[in-house]
Design an enzyme around this catalytic site. Structure first.
Site, PDB file in Angstrom:
ATOM      1  N   ASP A 272      -4.793   2.071   1.893  1.00 18.51           N
ATOM      2  CA  ASP A 272      -5.231   1.452   3.145  1.00 18.51           C
ATOM      3  C   ASP A 272      -5.724   2.507   4.124  1.00 18.51           C
ATOM      4  OD1 ASP A 272      -2.563   2.357   3.142  1.00 18.51           O
ATOM      5  OD2 ASP A 272      -1.958   0.970   4.724  1.00 18.51           O
TER       6      ASP A 272
ATOM      7  N   TYR B 142      -7.465   8.226 -17.774  1.00 18.88           N
ATOM      8  CA  TYR B 142      -8.312   8.994 -16.862  1.00 18.88           C
ATOM      9  C   TYR B 142      -8.436  10.443 -17.335  1.00 18.88           C
ATOM     10  CZ  TYR B 142      -7.480   5.114 -13.597  1.00 18.88           C
ATOM     11  OH  TYR B 142      -7.395   3.882 -12.991  1.00 18.88           O
TER      12      TYR B 142
ATOM     13  N   HIS C 103       0.859  -1.187   0.000  1.00 11.25           N
ATOM     14  CA  HIS C 103       0.000   0.000   0.000  1.00 11.25           C
ATOM     15  C   HIS C 103       0.899   1.242   0.000  1.00 11.25           C
ATOM     16  CE1 HIS C 103      -4.156  -1.146  -0.002  1.00 11.25           C
ATOM     17  NE2 HIS C 103      -3.934  -2.108   0.882  1.00 11.25           N
TER      18      HIS C 103
ATOM     19  N   GLU D  95      -0.232   7.915  10.673  1.00 10.25           N
ATOM     20  CA  GLU D  95      -1.590   7.424  10.906  1.00 10.25           C
ATOM     21  C   GLU D  95      -2.495   8.451  11.570  1.00 10.25           C
ATOM     22  OE1 GLU D  95      -0.919   2.611  11.206  1.00 10.25           O
ATOM     23  OE2 GLU D  95      -0.789   3.801  13.048  1.00 10.25           O
TER      24      GLU D  95
END
Length: 403
Positions: free
Chosen positions: A108, A303, A103, A380
């Site tokens: 994640d 894209y 990741h 985090e």
């Protein structure tokens, strides 16, 4: 409603979820372990999770219970992408992946943050009128998962019209933790691919006059494409064309029959994107013809440009300031050169794509390993911030009296 303190209390659980996801990174559209975890968490909230078979995506809907003033129910969509990259992780984190994938782009954290937003919204459904569609999307990394989920009806999941859509993206470098960045208009470039095969006439390297040398022709084409970029496009509507691969020939004494090369192409407006395809094709065909060769041009559109609605970009600035009072909300001066398939959603629904800084503590953002690096590490503490921001945007949009 402000979610700052409520979201902060979720941080330990969100970090645990993120680490569980980080250890089982999966690629493309087939993410069975990731999907199982997402469905498990949604069911724990009492939400019905729908698995979309073509994309492999997961969709759930949270129904607001606040009375709707005008009787016209509306919906907001929140997206979290789930797929990883084929990179062998080199971070030494205690929860590192060991399966050869990683990741490395922070998906994640996106998934965990969206699950956090789901917890907040589900617990406070009485604060908003309308519905929130949770879009857990596979295949952002080159598989166009958003397009497939749209084809599978994700925008109709609530049974009410979607009036706003939001997604965030964390960055392991360049932006410090706590920074929220947004801008109106283009925020990420379109991404296309150019594949070229030059068909010449092979021969002996000692007698090039008897051959039609595709190597020389390809070299001229590469140079000419750079002139197209710098001489045919407005500097204030820029394009990027980088030839990243070229191949031809097997023996030092032999002129080959063919040479191939490929390029990644970026643009920031639909007009520039259309012109690029036309000008590249015309230039390549012209050079080939001038040398008595032929060329096969395969221009693949991937894209489109990711374009933020001006009203929704302003909403992000206001809601971020309300829900993340200690953080730095920034209007980005320029779009990013990277690309996103959330552009597919924003082409259908007004909304915003948001940058969230997640540089680890004690690391200079300018020097931190960036997304897609085997050494990329994300703070985090961006998890509760992302959850609060997504939940705050959903409630604010659904309760917007201007509708």
């Amino acid at each position: 409603m402000q979610f700052t303190h409520i979201a902060g209390a979720l941080q330990p659980d969100l970090a645990a979820l993120r680490r569980e996801l980080h250890q089982v990174p999966e690629l493309g559209l087939d993410l069975p372990q990731t999907r199982e975890l997402v469905v498990r968490e949604l069911k724990a909230l009492g939400l019905d999770a729908t698995h979309l078979p073509r994309s492999g995506g997961v969709v759930a809907v949270i129904r607001g219970t606040k009375a709707d003033d005008d009787g016209h129910r509306r919906a907001v969509l929140l997206r979290g992408d789930m797929d990883a990259l084929s990179i062998d992780e080199n971070t030494d984190l205690p929860f590192s992946s060991t399966n050869g994938a990683m990741h490395a782009c922070g998906h994640d954290l996106h998934t965990a943050a969206l699950l956090g937003a789901a917890q907040l919204l589900n617990a406070h459904a009485d604060t908003f009128a309308g519905d929130v569609i949770l879009m857990f999307q596979p295949g952002e990394e080159g598989y166009d998962g958003a397009r497939i989920m749209i084809e599978e009806g994700v925008l109709d999941a609530a049974g009410s019209p979607v009036v706003g859509a939001y997604a965030l993206h964390v960055f392991s470098g360049r932006y410090p933790l706590g920074m929220v960045g947004v801008r109106s208009g283009p925020i990420m470039s379109a991404a296309d691919r150019l594949y070229v095969t030059v068909h010449g006439k092979g021969g002996h390297g000692s007698t090039p006059q008897l051959a039609v040398d595709p190597i020389v022709i390809a070299a001229e084409m590469v140079t000419a494409l750079q002139a197209v970029v710098t001489r045919r496009f407005d500097a204030f509507d820029p394009v990027i064309l980088s030839v990243t691969k070229i191949a031809g020939g097997d023996d030092i004494a032999v002129i080959p029959h063919e040479v191939t090369f490929a390029a990644t192409v970026r643009s920031f407006s639909n007009e520039a994107r259309e012109s690029l395809e036309q000008l590249c094709t015309r230039t390549l065909n012209g050079i080939a013809a001038a040398h008595g060769a032929s060329v096969t041009v395969d221009y693949q559109k991937l894209y489109p440009v990711t374009v933020n609605d001006a009203t929704e970009a302003d909403r992000v600035i206001r809601v971020a300031a309300e829900n993340l009072p200690e953080d730095d909300v920034v209007v980005l001066p320029n779009p990013l050169n990277a690309s996103e398939d959330f552009s597919r959603v924003l082409a259908e629904v007004p909304g915003a794509f948001i940058v969230v800084g997640a540089t680890p503590p004690g690391v200079d953002p300018a020097d931190a390993p960036f997304n897609h690096s085997a050494e990329a590490v994300f703070d985090e503490q961006s998890l509760w911030r992302g959850a609060a921001l997504l939940a705050g945007l959903a409630v604010d949009r659904l309760n917007d009296p201007t509708r």
